[in-house]
Design a protein around this motif. Structure first.
Motif, mmCIF file in Angstrom:
data_model
loop_
_atom_site.group_PDB
_atom_site.id
_atom_site.type_symbol
_atom_site.label_atom_id
_atom_site.label_comp_id
_atom_site.label_asym_id
_atom_site.label_seq_id
_atom_site.Cartn_x
_atom_site.Cartn_y
_atom_site.Cartn_z
ATOM 1 N N ASP A 1 0.894 -1.324 -0.091
ATOM 2 C CA ASP A 1 0.254 -0.097 -0.104
ATOM 3 C C ASP A 1 0.762 1.229 -0.030
ATOM 4 O O ASP A 1 2.160 1.160 -0.399
ATOM 5 C CB ASP A 1 -0.863 -0.087 1.339
ATOM 6 N N GLY A 2 0.465 2.292 0.353
ATOM 7 C CA GLY A 2 1.070 3.685 0.582
ATOM 8 C C GLY A 2 0.376 4.568 0.987
ATOM 9 O O GLY A 2 -0.793 4.521 1.257
ATOM 10 N N VAL B 1 -7.093 18.509 4.803
ATOM 11 C CA VAL B 1 -6.044 17.669 4.354
ATOM 12 C C VAL B 1 -5.956 16.659 5.342
ATOM 13 O O VAL B 1 -5.874 16.651 6.697
ATOM 14 C CB VAL B 1 -4.601 18.474 4.262
ATOM 15 N N LEU B 2 -5.843 15.229 5.013
ATOM 16 C CA LEU B 2 -5.540 14.131 6.031
ATOM 17 C C LEU B 2 -4.551 13.205 5.372
ATOM 18 O O LEU B 2 -4.655 12.777 4.115
ATOM 19 C CB LEU B 2 -6.969 13.262 6.065
ATOM 20 N N LEU B 3 -3.381 12.855 5.932
ATOM 21 C CA LEU B 3 -2.398 11.980 5.560
ATOM 22 C C LEU B 3 -2.649 10.675 5.935
ATOM 23 O O LEU B 3 -3.133 10.489 7.233
ATOM 24 C CB LEU B 3 -1.149 12.231 6.409
ATOM 25 N N GLU B 4 -3.049 9.936 4.979
ATOM 26 C CA GLU B 4 -3.640 8.447 5.327
ATOM 27 C C GLU B 4 -3.122 7.270 4.205
ATOM 28 O O GLU B 4 -2.175 7.815 3.342
ATOM 29 C CB GLU B 4 -5.285 8.381 5.362
ATOM 30 N N GLY B 5 -3.601 6.284 4.426
ATOM 31 C CA GLY B 5 -3.047 5.026 3.509
ATOM 32 C C GLY B 5 -4.202 4.614 2.309
ATOM 33 O O GLY B 5 -5.458 5.220 2.525
ATOM 34 N N SER C 1 12.498 14.195 -3.266
ATOM 35 C CA SER C 1 11.605 15.230 -3.089
ATOM 36 C C SER C 1 10.291 14.770 -2.465
ATOM 37 O O SER C 1 9.322 15.728 -2.028
ATOM 38 C CB SER C 1 11.377 15.917 -4.422
ATOM 39 N N PHE C 2 9.917 13.515 -2.716
ATOM 40 C CA PHE C 2 8.459 13.060 -2.162
ATOM 41 C C PHE C 2 9.025 11.720 -1.559
ATOM 42 O O PHE C 2 9.868 10.940 -1.842
ATOM 43 C CB PHE C 2 7.620 12.778 -3.460
ATOM 44 N N VAL C 3 8.059 11.370 -0.540
ATOM 45 C CA VAL C 3 8.274 10.186 0.330
ATOM 46 C C VAL C 3 6.975 9.561 0.653
ATOM 47 O O VAL C 3 5.909 10.171 0.433
ATOM 48 C CB VAL C 3 8.866 10.331 1.676
ATOM 49 N N SER C 4 6.960 8.330 1.137
ATOM 50 C CA SER C 4 5.817 7.423 1.648
ATOM 51 C C SER C 4 6.202 6.440 2.333
ATOM 52 O O SER C 4 7.419 6.050 2.604
ATOM 53 C CB SER C 4 5.061 6.959 0.342
ATOM 54 N N MET C 5 5.213 5.661 3.107
ATOM 55 C CA MET C 5 5.545 4.739 3.875
ATOM 56 C C MET C 5 4.568 3.843 3.418
ATOM 57 O O MET C 5 3.596 3.732 3.065
ATOM 58 C CB MET C 5 5.279 5.088 5.213
ATOM 59 N N SER C 6 5.028 2.302 3.352
ATOM 60 C CA SER C 6 4.158 1.216 2.959
ATOM 61 C C SER C 6 4.065 -0.160 3.997
ATOM 62 O O SER C 6 4.965 -0.133 4.689
ATOM 63 C CB SER C 6 4.505 0.807 1.639
#
Length: 455
Positions: free
Chosen positions: A156-157, A283-287, A329-334
């Motif tokens: 996922d991400g 704005v909501l940071l979610e998966g 410049s951009f990131v994510s977690m999975s």
């Protein structure tokens, strides 16, 4: 994530022969997963029993082999499944193909309960043609210390979800892609002018649990140029962590770009879902979970009938362009699971054949039929997700820049310390104080300052 720890003094034979019983014409293999028909993860269990097993048996029969495959399905809490799997592997028992949460891989590897695929089945593990379809970033999910231990079937991400209707009312672009934290905060300040709207929601505090870590601290930390564990050390309360906590202060300190009370409620995360669906969070940071299971107009737990028109999504930027981990410049977690071959299997070659079959393109497509998800295979994603703009975005844009949690036993406690650090910000502490308290806790968890990178 399950919290049961695996002892580092675990067993495991010192050497194995990848070719043992390789010429067997009749054999039985077993698959174990925490999925059961009619219960937990029913779709996965049904796919294995109705598609994988008969398909593999038929394919092997065409080669003149008599094969039986037995499925051991469980429908228990993740902690219970982890404990049983660890005990099975420690006693050199268990199924031939075992499914693990990716967060357990390093822990199980250090305990010697699992071994690198190349050690178990030989060189063919690294020459499997499927690796070319799995991005190096996604391969991290089943790897530890540079070696592959298993194959991740899907992932996922994390992204920034935003409400286009609120953005339009606030005079913000409805096709939004922030390129720095300052641009996120600027959007939050514009949204704050709208009555009854919480501008920014980044999970914080201990009530949110692991969501605080995965949907807040870790992606922000990566954006500040650090990973929580790298080079054999854990990231302490230095400059990168202070940047993260400073960002949280904009949200939950005097500027008030977020809702402090929401972070302290027992069901605060669920409430944040409801508020986003009801146009009250900007704005909501979610998966991926938010899009597929929460806001889904058909059967979501907080259904949003106009989701596809009203919800935008953007990559999580680094603190500034090029300032993220590894110059990103951009990131994510999975996250996700990993299927591996039990090092004590009697039939390592045949077990790897089954593992490869589980991850064959047509078999994977059968698994996600009618319920698209981001698989680990680029070729499957390109075909199966072509009519799903959001999941295509995740597969094409998010996965190449994503990171994974360290699969080490100490992680659970470290995660709690990170949650407590953000809770300190919500309670009014300064970033310096919260970072200092976190650093002290971290040293106690991981065995002293020598195992901590000041960052």
């Amino acid at each position: 994530m399950a919290g049961a720890a695996v002892s580092s003094c675990g067993g495991g034979s010192s050497s194995t022969d990848p070719q043992r019983n390789a010429k067997a014409r009749t054999f039985t293999l077993t698959i174990a997963r925490n999925a059961i028909v009619g219960g937990k993860n029913d779709a996965e269990a049904s796919w294995i029993t109705k598609t994988v097993i008969p398909g593999f048996v038929a394919a092997e029969k065409a080669k003149g082999l008599r094969v039986k495959v037995v499925y051991h399905g469980y429908g228990v809490d993740d902690d219970a499944y982890k404990t049983k799997t660890a005990l099975d592997l420690k006693s050199k028992a268990g199924a031939d193909i075992v499914s693990l949460d990716g967060i357990w891989v390093g822990e199980f590897a250090q305990a010697r309960y699992i071994k690198p695929l190349a050690d178990v089945v030989g060189a063919r593990a690294d020459s499997w043609d499927g690796w070319s379809q799995i991005s190096p970033s996604v391969q991290q999910l089943g790897s530890f210390q540079g070696k592959r231990y298993g194959i991740p079937p899907s992932t996922d991400g994390r992204v920034l979800f935003y409400n286009k209707k609120l953005f339009a009312r606030a005079g913000l672009p409805v096709n939004w892609q922030p390129r720095s934290w300052d641009e996120i905060l600027a959007a939050g300040r514009a949204l704050k002018k709208l009555p009854g709207v919480t501008p920014l929601q980044f999970d914080a505090g201990t009530a949110m649990g692991e969501a605080t870590t995965m949907q807040g601290v870790l992606p922000l930390l990566a954006g500040a140029g650090a990973q929580i564990y790298s080079g054999g050390k854990w990231t302490g309360g230095g400059a990168a962590m202070k940047q993260v906590l400073g960002f949280y202060q904009h949200l939950y300190g005097p500027e008030g770009l977020g809702d402090r009370k929401l972070q302290q409620e027992a069901k605060g995360r669920d409430k944040s879902f409801e508020e986003f669906a009801n146009n009250r969070i900007g704005v909501l940071l979610e998966g991926v979970y938010l899009w597929r299971a929460v806001l889904n107009p058909k059967d979501g737990i907080a259904r949003m009938p106009d989701r596809d028109q009203a919800v935008g999504y953007a990559l999580i930027p680094a603190v500034a362009p090029g300032k993220g981990v590894q110059g990103r410049s951009f990131v994510s977690m999975s996250g996700g699971s990993v299927a591996t071959v039990n090092p004590h299997t009697k039939y390592p070659q045949q077990a790897f054949d089954l593992l490869a079959y589980l991850n064959r393109p047509d078999v994977v497509k059968a698994r996600i039929a009618g319920n698209p998800e981001v698989t680990s295979r680029n070729d499957v994603n390109a075909e199966a997700l072509k009519n799903d703009p959001f999941l295509s975005f995740v597969a094409q844009k998010v996965l190449p820049v994503t990171l994974f949690r360290p699969g080490l036993a100490a992680y659970t406690q470290v995660s709690t310390a990170l949650q407590e650090a953000t809770a300190g910000i919500v309670a009014g502490h300064s970033p310096d104080d919260a970072a200092g308290q976190y650093n002290g806790k971290l040293e106690g968890i991981v065995g002293g300052a020598g195992n901590v990178n000041a960052g």
